[in-house]
Design an enzyme around this catalytic site. Structure first.
Site, PDB file in Angstrom:
ATOM      1  N   ARG A 287      -5.658   0.867  -6.520  1.00  0.00           N
ATOM      2  CA  ARG A 287      -4.451   1.525  -6.012  1.00  0.00           C
ATOM      3  C   ARG A 287      -4.056   2.713  -6.884  1.00  0.00           C
ATOM      4  O   ARG A 287      -3.398   3.635  -6.428  1.00  0.00           O
ATOM      5  CB  ARG A 287      -3.269   0.555  -5.975  1.00  0.00           C
ATOM      6  CG  ARG A 287      -3.373  -0.547  -4.966  1.00  0.00           C
ATOM      7  CD  ARG A 287      -2.071  -1.355  -4.927  1.00  0.00           C
ATOM      8  NE  ARG A 287      -2.217  -2.612  -4.252  1.00  0.00           N
ATOM      9  CZ  ARG A 287      -2.161  -2.779  -2.936  1.00  0.00           C
ATOM     10  NH1 ARG A 287      -1.970  -1.739  -2.166  1.00  0.00           N
ATOM     11  NH2 ARG A 287      -2.305  -3.963  -2.403  1.00  0.00           N
TER      12      ARG A 287
ATOM     13  N   GLU B 135       4.248   4.240   5.990  1.00  0.00           N
ATOM     14  CA  GLU B 135       3.059   3.390   5.905  1.00  0.00           C
ATOM     15  C   GLU B 135       1.950   4.141   5.185  1.00  0.00           C
ATOM     16  O   GLU B 135       1.889   5.377   5.243  1.00  0.00           O
ATOM     17  CB  GLU B 135       2.624   3.010   7.331  1.00  0.00           C
ATOM     18  CG  GLU B 135       1.442   2.088   7.426  1.00  0.00           C
ATOM     19  CD  GLU B 135       1.648   0.712   6.811  1.00  0.00           C
ATOM     20  OE1 GLU B 135       1.664   0.632   5.562  1.00  0.00           O
ATOM     21  OE2 GLU B 135       1.758  -0.265   7.556  1.00  0.00           O
ATOM     22  N   ASP B 136       1.078   3.406   4.508  1.00  0.00           N
ATOM     23  CA  ASP B 136      -0.039   4.046   3.816  1.00  0.00           C
ATOM     24  C   ASP B 136      -1.109   4.519   4.795  1.00  0.00           C
ATOM     25  O   ASP B 136      -1.575   5.644   4.717  1.00  0.00           O
ATOM     26  CB  ASP B 136      -0.644   3.128   2.750  1.00  0.00           C
ATOM     27  CG  ASP B 136      -1.105   1.779   3.275  1.00  0.00           C
ATOM     28  OD1 ASP B 136      -0.872   1.454   4.465  1.00  0.00           O
ATOM     29  OD2 ASP B 136      -1.698   1.012   2.491  1.00  0.00           O
TER      30      ASP B 136
ATOM     31  N   GLY C 160       0.767  -1.237   0.000  1.00  0.00           N
ATOM     32  CA  GLY C 160       0.000   0.000   0.000  1.00  0.00           C
ATOM     33  C   GLY C 160       0.798   1.287   0.000  1.00  0.00           C
ATOM     34  O   GLY C 160       0.353   2.281  -0.549  1.00  0.00           O
TER      35      GLY C 160
ATOM     36  N   ASP D 207      -4.465   2.234  11.238  1.00  0.00           N
ATOM     37  CA  ASP D 207      -5.783   2.171  11.871  1.00  0.00           C
ATOM     38  C   ASP D 207      -5.656   1.562  13.257  1.00  0.00           C
ATOM     39  O   ASP D 207      -5.462   2.276  14.212  1.00  0.00           O
ATOM     40  CB  ASP D 207      -6.834   1.506  10.969  1.00  0.00           C
ATOM     41  CG  ASP D 207      -6.410   0.156  10.417  1.00  0.00           C
ATOM     42  OD1 ASP D 207      -5.528  -0.508  10.981  1.00  0.00           O
ATOM     43  OD2 ASP D 207      -6.992  -0.244   9.410  1.00  0.00           O
TER      44      ASP D 207
ATOM     45  N   LYS E 258      -6.157   6.809  10.997  1.00  0.00           N
ATOM     46  CA  LYS E 258      -7.539   6.562  11.392  1.00  0.00           C
ATOM     47  C   LYS E 258      -7.545   6.276  12.905  1.00  0.00           C
ATOM     48  O   LYS E 258      -7.716   5.141  13.329  1.00  0.00           O
ATOM     49  CB  LYS E 258      -8.066   5.355  10.606  1.00  0.00           C
ATOM     50  CG  LYS E 258      -9.551   5.304  10.451  1.00  0.00           C
ATOM     51  CD  LYS E 258     -10.008   4.028   9.754  1.00  0.00           C
ATOM     52  CE  LYS E 258      -9.754   4.024   8.287  1.00  0.00           C
ATOM     53  NZ  LYS E 258     -10.394   2.841   7.619  1.00  0.00           N
TER      54      LYS E 258
ATOM     55  N   PHE F 268     -13.917   2.839   4.817  1.00  0.00           N
ATOM     56  CA  PHE F 268     -13.047   1.976   4.018  1.00  0.00           C
ATOM     57  C   PHE F 268     -12.685   2.754   2.761  1.00  0.00           C
ATOM     58  O   PHE F 268     -13.561   3.184   2.022  1.00  0.00           O
ATOM     59  CB  PHE F 268     -13.728   0.659   3.656  1.00  0.00           C
ATOM     60  CG  PHE F 268     -12.767  -0.317   3.045  1.00  0.00           C
ATOM     61  CD1 PHE F 268     -11.985  -1.133   3.837  1.00  0.00           C
ATOM     62  CD2 PHE F 268     -12.610  -0.384   1.671  1.00  0.00           C
ATOM     63  CE1 PHE F 268     -11.065  -2.007   3.282  1.00  0.00           C
ATOM     64  CE2 PHE F 268     -11.696  -1.252   1.087  1.00  0.00           C
ATOM     65  CZ  PHE F 268     -10.918  -2.068   1.898  1.00  0.00           C
TER      66      PHE F 268
ATOM     67  N   ASP G 208      -5.951  -0.359  -1.463  1.00  0.00           N
ATOM     68  CA  ASP G 208      -6.674  -1.218  -2.384  1.00  0.00           C
ATOM     69  C   ASP G 208      -7.867  -1.926  -1.758  1.00  0.00           C
ATOM     70  O   ASP G 208      -8.041  -1.938  -0.547  1.00  0.00           O
ATOM     71  CB  ASP G 208      -5.725  -2.283  -2.932  1.00  0.00           C
ATOM     72  CG  ASP G 208      -5.424  -3.381  -1.919  1.00  0.00           C
ATOM     73  OD1 ASP G 208      -5.611  -4.563  -2.246  1.00  0.00           O
ATOM     74  OD2 ASP G 208      -4.993  -3.050  -0.787  1.00  0.00           O
TER      75      ASP G 208
END
Length: 174
Positions: free
Chosen positions: A163, A97-98, A43, A101, A129, A150, A157
């Protein structure tokens, strides 16, 4: 069940502004130093590329692929699918990191990387998040805080798809 990705949560322009802001912070903090940037696959590959192109400090880029989930549930164990190619001992390290959460996987990764004795270890995320956090992990560099939706796009993705969107969109099942 059809998937709808028409609702844009974060525009491409907002992503560019975030990249400029976060890279300026990193450039300031690491001025006069070199940095090992570890992008977390898959990601974060787009965010990592966009970020390092804005960095003005010497950078070594490496990647890891990790998981602590089986399906939708955390196993509590870190599985390293692709390890680093570069030794990080005594280096300043930035994990990219993408999205953060729950924080479980990243907390486990941070713990594992500390065992490799880096000089410093910080975390940078494109999207945070915090409403889903179950650990006390807090990114050192936070791109954009988002609600509990989401999302796909900008590297994120759904089953390997979406993506390539330049923006970030909310996934709705119809």
């Amino acid at each position: 069940m059809a998937i709808n990705t028409d609702s844009v949560l974060v525009s491409h322009e907002e992503i560019v502004q975030m990249l400029d802001r976060v890279s300026a912070q990193i450039n300031h903090d690491y001025e006069g130093k070199s940095l090992v940037v570890i992008g977390i696959l898959t990601g974060a590959f787009i965010f990592t590329a966009d970020l390092v192109r804005r960095l003005e400090v010497p950078v070594i880029v490496d990647f890891m692929q990790v998981s602590s989930y089986q399906g939708e549930f955390s196993t509590g164990l870190l599985k390293i699918k692709k390890d680093l190619s570069y030794d990080i001992k005594d280096k300043d390290v930035l994990i990219v990191e993408d999205i953060v959460d729950t924080g479980r996987t990243l907390a486990l990764l941070k713990e594992q990387l500390y065992k490799r004795e880096p000089k410093s270890l910080k975390i940078c995320t494109a999207f945070d998040k915090p409403s889903r956090r179950v650990t006390d992990l807090k990114p050192d560099y936070n791109g954009i805080t988002i609600p509990d939706e989401f999302i796909v796009g900008y590297g994120l993705d759904l089953d390997g798809m979406y993506r390539d969107f330049a923006d970030v969109r909310i996934v709705r099942k119809e």
